[in-house]
Design a protein around this motif. Structure first.
Motif, PDB file in Angstrom:
ATOM      1  N   UNK A  47       0.850  -1.181   0.000  1.00 21.33           N
ATOM      2  CA  UNK A  47       0.000   0.000   0.000  1.00 21.33           C
ATOM      3  C   UNK A  47       0.887   1.233   0.000  1.00 21.33           C
ATOM      4  N   UNK A  48       0.290   2.372  -0.290  1.00 21.15           N
ATOM      5  CA  UNK A  48       1.023   3.618  -0.236  1.00 21.15           C
ATOM      6  C   UNK A  48       0.761   4.338   1.076  1.00 21.15           C
ATOM      7  N   UNK A  49       1.516   5.383   1.330  1.00 21.27           N
ATOM      8  CA  UNK A  49       1.323   6.146   2.560  1.00 21.27           C
ATOM      9  C   UNK A  49       0.020   6.929   2.542  1.00 21.27           C
ATOM     10  N   UNK A  50      -0.557   7.133   1.340  1.00 17.54           N
ATOM     11  CA  UNK A  50      -1.812   7.869   1.244  1.00 17.54           C
ATOM     12  C   UNK A  50      -3.014   6.960   1.001  1.00 17.54           C
ATOM     13  N   UNK A  51      -2.808   5.650   0.923  1.00 13.22           N
ATOM     14  CA  UNK A  51      -3.915   4.717   0.694  1.00 13.22           C
ATOM     15  C   UNK A  51      -4.889   4.777   1.872  1.00 13.22           C
ATOM     16  N   UNK A  52      -6.177   4.895   1.581  1.00 15.52           N
ATOM     17  CA  UNK A  52      -7.205   4.851   2.627  1.00 15.52           C
ATOM     18  C   UNK A  52      -7.588   3.396   2.845  1.00 15.52           C
ATOM     19  N   UNK A  53      -7.582   2.959   4.100  1.00  9.46           N
ATOM     20  CA  UNK A  53      -7.668   1.539   4.428  1.00  9.46           C
ATOM     21  C   UNK A  53      -8.771   1.323   5.444  1.00  9.46           C
ATOM     22  N   UNK A  54      -9.691   0.383   5.149  1.00 10.56           N
ATOM     23  CA  UNK A  54     -10.841   0.150   6.019  1.00 10.56           C
ATOM     24  C   UNK A  54     -11.061  -1.343   6.211  1.00 10.56           C
TER      25      UNK A  54
END
Length: 307
Positions: A47-54
């Motif tokens: 994932x990236x540092x800006x990926x939104x993860x839920x």
């Protein structure tokens, strides 16, 4: 000639409608995490540092938002469930764990859509009044899947500066109710079905977590020095936040009393992005020494303690 002109106009309208629908449902040709090795475990899902993860309500799946797409992977083996969209800027799980609601941006579409695990749109709430979601500042659903809490974006007519407001949307009617505060809001959460919370900037430069009614603009500070979260309310009604920039710690907050209990000290290189409903595990974004970023789980403490 008049009949031909009318037919051309009707065709144009139908084509525009099809294109608008296709923005969300069309696959973008790649998984959201382009370097992910799906199928080899969650730790291999890059994932990236800006990926939104839920994390899903049953902690069996993870929804990722990046690059305009929403992608769902299984926590057990990291395998791909679905990936869809071109303009998605945020997502949230509905309580059944079988659908996510998504919003698009930065150009407003005037709707919130529900997408199933096949990547198909299974419901659309037409917003009244319409709101803009910008690049996505947070989205949440209540325990019944009947309402969504979102962050709406307003832009100054001169200069284009962005301001945010907390909005509660009835997903059945599409009616949106703005709950403005005196500062900028982000990351909304339903504390319960009658109350919402959000992160706001305080006058001293720190971030606070505020709680208020889901119907009227009346908020009170529930926690200070917040640096992460809030994550969806647990089965016991607590909201998890990360506090204390000097020594980051995850705490379970009782919004009614303000009581906090420590769940875990945050280890260096690990960024908590969600917790499970039983407050036993935290989903974390891990940055390795070589700069690689991926996902993993950290155990949470079951013992009650105060920060």
């Amino acid at each position: 000639m008049r009949t031909l002109r009318a037919a051309v106009v009707l065709l144009a309208v139908l084509l525009l409608a099809a294109l608008a629908f296709g923005k969300l449902t069309a696959h973008n040709g790649r998984p959201v995490a382009a370097t992910a090795s799906f199928g080899r475990g969650l730790s291999h899902v890059a994932v990236g540092t800006s990926t939104k993860i839920h994390l899903s309500p049953d902690a069996q799946m993870v929804a990722l938002v990046e690059g305009g797409a929403v992608t769902v992977v299984r926590t057990g083996d990291g395998s791909l469930v679905m990936s869809t969209g071109k303009n998605v800027v945020d997502a949230a799980w509905l309580p059944d764990g079988e659908r996510v609601i998504v919003v698009e941006g930065p150009i407003p579409t005037g709707q919130i859509a529900a997408v199933d695990m096949r990547g198909k749109v299974v419901g659309i709430a037409k917003l009244n009044p319409s709101i803009e979601f910008g690049n996505g500042f947070g989205l949440a659903a209540d325990s019944a899947g009947a309402r969504a809490a979102a962050i709406a974006v307003r832009r100054d007519a001169i200069g284009g500066a962005v301001h945010t407001d907390l909005v509660v949307v009835d997903l059945r009617s599409g009616v949106s109710n703005t709950l403005a505060t005196t500062t900028e809001e982000r990351k909304p959460v339903f504390v319960d079905d009658d109350a919402v919370g959000a992160i706001v900037a305080s006058s001293n430069g720190d971030d606070d977590f505020v709680v208020g009614s889901a119907q009227v603009s009346a908020f009170r500070k529930a926690a200070a020095h917040v640096i992460g979260g809030p994550f969806p309310a647990s089965r016991s009604g607590e909201v998890v936040i990360e506090i204390d920039p000097a020594a980051p710690v995850l705490v379970a907050l009782d919004p009614a009393t303000g009581r906090q209990r420590v769940l875990a000290r945050v280890r260096p290189g690990r960024d908590p992005v969600d917790v499970d409903a039983r407050l036993t595990r935290a989903l974390v974004r891990i940055t390795d020494k070589d700069g690689t970023v991926h996902l993993g789980f950290d155990a949470l403490s079951t013992r009650a303690s105060t920060p």
